[in-house]
Motif scaffolding. Structure first.
Motif: not given
Length: 193
Positions: A146-168
């Motif tokens: 679930t952790s891998a899946y949810v993180y992947s879904v967030l990365s796929t559909f909401f990549p802007s969440i990670f923009s402030e952290t400088n994490i690709k």
């Protein structure tokens, strides 16, 4: 029962019930032996305790087998069907992640049935374990995938969440799909042997 801890969980829950004198769960034979006081607890109560834990009691209070072989055959067919669908979808997820570098949306579409259809038995058993303040392999598989899946879904559909952290934002659909598929294979192998 899918693990030795399942047997301990059943023993712990039964021994706490009023009227139970002794409990012995044989994991290898998938049998429960209960010594009880019939005036304090009934077979129906014992059956309810076991079923509330997520297991099916296949033998009645008089030792008569009901439909053990039919139930095991039906369960094995369900496990095989879930595994087959998972493996058919996991292969393109793995190749799409490692070799062909498919777009994350395609990986999402392929992984979602594995996550929820193939992974359903793990989620169900994890829920029952947590409900009874117990953790087992199902809990670990459910949390990890679930952790891998949810993180992947967030990365796929909401990549802007990670923009402030400088994490690709990366996707780990392959991890989720492969773990569920391998764990399902283990269940098929265990049930057939």
């Amino acid at each position: 029962m899918s693990c030795v801890n399942c047997a301990k969980k059943i023993e712990r829950e039964l021994i706490e019930a009023l009227g139970i004198i002794d409990v012995n769960v044989d994991f290898a034979k998938e049998k429960v032996f209960v010594e009880y006081v019939p005036t304090l607890i009934s077979i129906k109560d014992i059956k309810k305790i076991i079923e509330d834990l997520g297991y099916i009691l296949m033998v009645d209070g008089h030792g008569k087998e009901t439909t053990i072989e039919e139930a095991k055959e039906k369960e094995l067919e369900d496990i095989k069907r879930r595994f087959l669908i998972s493996v058919i979808l996991a292969i393109p997820v793995f190749l799409g992640s490692m070799v062909f570098k498919l777009k994350p949306v395609f990986l999402f579409l392929l992984t979602t049935p594995i996550q929820f259809y193939g992974g359903y038995p793990f989620y169900k058993n994890a829920y029952l374990a947590i409900r009874h303040k117990f953790f087992d392999m199902n809990t670990l598989v459910s949390l990890g995938t679930t952790s891998a899946y949810v993180y992947s879904v967030l990365s796929t559909f909401f990549p802007s969440i990670f923009s402030e952290t400088n994490i690709k934002p990366e996707v780990y659909y392959d991890s989720s799909a492969i773990i569920i598929t391998f764990c399902s294979f283990r269940q098929v192998f265990r049930e057939e042997s």
